[in-house]
Design an enzyme around this catalytic site. Structure first.
Site, short mmCIF file in Angstrom:
data_model
loop_
_atom_site.label_atom_id
_atom_site.label_comp_id
_atom_site.label_asym_id
_atom_site.label_seq_id
_atom_site.Cartn_x
_atom_site.Cartn_y
_atom_site.Cartn_z
N GLY A 24 21.46 -3.26 0.17
CA GLY A 24 20.66 -2.66 1.23
C GLY A 24 20.67 -3.52 2.47
O GLY A 24 21.55 -4.38 2.66
N ALA A 26 18.80 -6.01 3.40
CA ALA A 26 18.68 -7.45 3.15
C ALA A 26 20.00 -8.04 2.67
O ALA A 26 20.49 -9.03 3.21
CB ALA A 26 17.56 -7.71 2.13
N GLU A 128 3.12 3.66 14.72
CA GLU A 128 2.78 4.09 13.37
C GLU A 128 1.43 3.52 12.97
O GLU A 128 0.84 2.70 13.69
CB GLU A 128 3.89 3.68 12.39
CG GLU A 128 5.22 4.37 12.67
CD GLU A 128 6.29 4.06 11.65
OE1 GLU A 128 6.11 3.08 10.88
OE2 GLU A 128 7.29 4.78 11.60
N HIS A 247 2.99 5.79 -0.44
CA HIS A 247 3.11 6.40 0.88
C HIS A 247 2.26 7.65 0.90
O HIS A 247 2.34 8.49 0.00
CB HIS A 247 4.57 6.74 1.20
CG HIS A 247 4.81 7.00 2.65
ND1 HIS A 247 4.35 8.13 3.28
CD2 HIS A 247 5.43 6.26 3.61
CE1 HIS A 247 4.69 8.09 4.55
NE2 HIS A 247 5.34 6.96 4.78
N ARG A 293 -1.86 2.50 5.51
CA ARG A 293 -1.43 3.41 4.44
C ARG A 293 -2.35 3.42 3.23
O ARG A 293 -2.53 4.46 2.59
CB ARG A 293 0.00 3.03 4.00
CG ARG A 293 1.04 3.40 5.02
CD ARG A 293 2.42 2.97 4.59
NE ARG A 293 3.42 3.42 5.55
CZ ARG A 293 4.70 3.11 5.48
NH1 ARG A 293 5.15 2.36 4.49
NH2 ARG A 293 5.54 3.55 6.40
N HIS A 354 5.81 4.04 -3.18
CA HIS A 354 6.74 3.86 -2.07
C HIS A 354 7.27 2.44 -1.93
O HIS A 354 8.44 2.25 -1.62
CB HIS A 354 6.04 4.28 -0.78
CG HIS A 354 6.88 4.18 0.45
ND1 HIS A 354 8.05 4.92 0.61
CD2 HIS A 354 6.75 3.43 1.57
CE1 HIS A 354 8.58 4.63 1.79
NE2 HIS A 354 7.82 3.74 2.38
N ARG A 389 1.25 -3.43 2.97
CA ARG A 389 2.29 -3.57 3.98
C ARG A 389 2.04 -2.63 5.16
O ARG A 389 1.80 -1.45 4.98
CB ARG A 389 3.66 -3.25 3.38
CG ARG A 389 4.79 -3.29 4.43
CD ARG A 389 6.13 -3.04 3.81
NE ARG A 389 6.32 -1.66 3.38
CZ ARG A 389 6.69 -0.66 4.19
NH1 ARG A 389 6.87 -0.88 5.48
NH2 ARG A 389 6.88 0.55 3.70
#
Length: 538
Positions: A24, A26, A128, A247, A293, A354, A389
């Site tokens: 991915g 990272a 967001e 999420h 979230r 999530h 997060r």
């Protein structure tokens, strides 16, 4: 130099300077930073473009606007983290954010741009939940796909990066002569159905999170916590696995799969409501629909249970058709394909697992406590996210700590190899399984009781029930693993049961409710919270 040989026991052995498990944002960022200095093997469990990065919609947080500040980014992250972030790590990440994004831009990531009033071209920034300013760089509503494809293209053209697709990592290999050092990993070649060895000077776990441990998740099938489980078995410290982010807004439709409805919709004015259009987020937080979230997910869960409803709704239909189609083309098309026109209708949504906020404990250089082993991205616990997060800090963490790991590894490349014999993989006493139904049954049982007992709201009794079932499953799977040849499903189930055990162990250790961990038996927050850090006794 990359080498491949076949040992006396017929085990294929590969050799490289750096093994990266995971492909991915990272893993590929680290590979590209390191490829100028050494030979790199990147292990990808599926194909290179499959993984959580690809499905990230919203964007990446960084301060690009003159009205914003790094201090504000730091404060917002600390607030979202509910008092459990490592402040030094938050500051380090925010201060390195712009440079990391400029590196992605130079690699070719096509972040959206717009014309200012003065005619100047600048990046379009969205907002967001949890953010006090517009600071989210994005590529429409498919930022993750843009990042993944750009990095993949760069990797494909580099001669020092060797991509091993459709390989599972099984376990880290520890040195028998130098305590607490890693010398590589056993891996499962899915194409040839055989176990191989990758001998490496340095190994980095970039495998993402473990949200597949839950029945309902926004993550792809590959998110089975492999890196965390491997690190735990090898003796690495693990932290904060009780903080699983759900999420708030995944598409609720029988044919939707795990399709995510980006938080950026709420950043652009969408609001949560009941089926009749009644708004409710103002009852739970003064920030309303832009609350973090954890608060939004609990609010939706509460309203669904209070009303006996299957879902809540997210409405952006008050915006113009052109605005919606321009900013959210993929979400518009996906919903339209299912008979939902988001320009005129509210979107049915439910929370889903999530993001794993905990993981393998690392320092500022991404080092674990096992020598020569690093962890980056969602598999790592850096202290950035704390108890929750903040949106669009995840891909940021991937890039910032990939660069940090690269700097540290480059300075150690002149060291000597631990060049000792590696024990061959022994399959002489195992057979092919004729009871694959056992794996499937255990798989479904695990994910269902984790959703029911260790979900958005928890209790002591639910956690105790979950742990009892995990222990029984672990016994079955360990016996199965010992007697039958390995397979992808068996390896993932083995890792998921380990991850489930870590989540429940950490959850039972936290005697409070904070952020993403809400226990009805401990509803209050402690005055001086600490990370939950555990380590296996070897």
């Amino acid at each position: 130099m990359l080498l491949e040989k076949q040992s006396m026991s017929q085990t294929i052995e590969h050799r490289c300077d750096l093994l990266i498990v995971g492909s991915g944002a990272a893993g590929l960022s680290l590979a590209l930073k390191m490829a100028e200095y050494c030979d790199v093997i990147v292990l990808s469990k599926s194909d290179i473009n499959e993984g959580s990065t690809r499905y990230a919609q919203g964007g990446i947080a960084a301060v690009f606007d003159d009205t914003d500040s790094i201090e504000s980014h730091i404060k917002d992250t600390l607030d979202a983290g509910a008092g459990l972030c490592d402040e030094a790590v938050v500051a380090f990440t925010a201060r390195n954010a712009k440079e990391s994004m400029e590196w992605l831009i130079n690699k070719g990531v096509p972040f959206d741009q717009e014309k200012s009033e003065s005619g100047e071209t600048k990046f379009h920034l969205t907002r967001e939940g949890g953010h006090s300013h517009r600071r989210i760089l994005h590529a429409a509503d498919a930022t993750g796909a843009a990042v993944q494809e750009t990095l993949s293209d760069n990797v494909a053209n580099h001669p020092n990066i060797h991509l091993f697709e459709r390989y599972n990592a099984i376990d880290l290999i520890k040195s028998t002569t130098t305590p607490d050092h890693c010398v590589g990993a056993y891996v499962w070649n899915r194409k040839k159905e055989r176990v191989e060895v990758i001998r490496s000077r340095f190994t980095t776990l970039a495998t993402g999170g473990g949200s597949k441990v839950y029945q309902y998740t926004s993550n792809p099938d590959v998110s089975s916590g492999d890196g965390v489980a491997m690190a735990w078995r090898a003796g690495c410290r693990i932290a904060n696995m009780e903080f699983n982010q759900f999420h708030p807004t995944c598409l609720f439709h029988p044919d939707a799969g795990n399709f995510l409805i980006s938080e950026a919709l709420r950043g652009e004015g969408a609001f949560l409501c009941h089926k009749d259009g009644t708004k409710f987020m103002h009852k739970f937080d003064e920030r309303g629909d832009l609350a973090p979230r954890d608060i939004v997910a609990r609010a939706i869960d509460f309203e669904m249970k209070r009303l006996g409803a299957d879902c809540m709704y997210l409405d952006i239909s008050h915006k113009s058709n052109d605005f919606i189609k321009k900013h959210f083309p993929n979400i518009y098309r996906r919903c339209r394909s299912l008979g939902i026109d988001i320009t005129t209708q509210a979107i049915p949504v439910v929370p889903a697992a999530h993001y794993t906020c905990g993981g393998v404990v690392t320092d500022f250089d991404a080092r674990t406590n096992l020598q020569n082993v690093y962890a980056i991205g969602e598999a790592a616990y850096t202290g950035l996210h704390g108890a929750n997060r903040m949106a669009s800090n995840s891909l940021l963490e991937c890039i910032v700590f990939a660069h940090a790991a690269a700097k540290h590894i480059i300075n150690r490349l002149d060291g000597d190899w631990i060049d000792e014999p590696i024990k061959a993989w022994d399959e002489s006493r195992v057979i092919d399984s004729d009871e694959l139904v056992i794996i499937q049954h255990n798989w479904h049982e695990l994910r269902l009781f984790m959703w029911d007992y260790v979900g958005i709201v928890r209790t002591n009794k639910r956690l105790e029930r979950a742990l009892r079932r995990i222990n029984l499953l672990k016994q079955e799977i360990d016996e199965y693993y010992s007697n039958f040849k390995v397979s992808n499903n068996m390896l993932e189930l083995r890792n998921l049961v380990c991850v489930a055990q870590l989540i429940v162990t950490c959850a039972m250790a936290r005697k409070e409710s904070r952020g993403l961990h809400y226990n009805l038996d401990y509803p209050d927050m402690l005055e001086k919270p600490e990370p939950t850090i555990i380590q296996k006794k070897l």
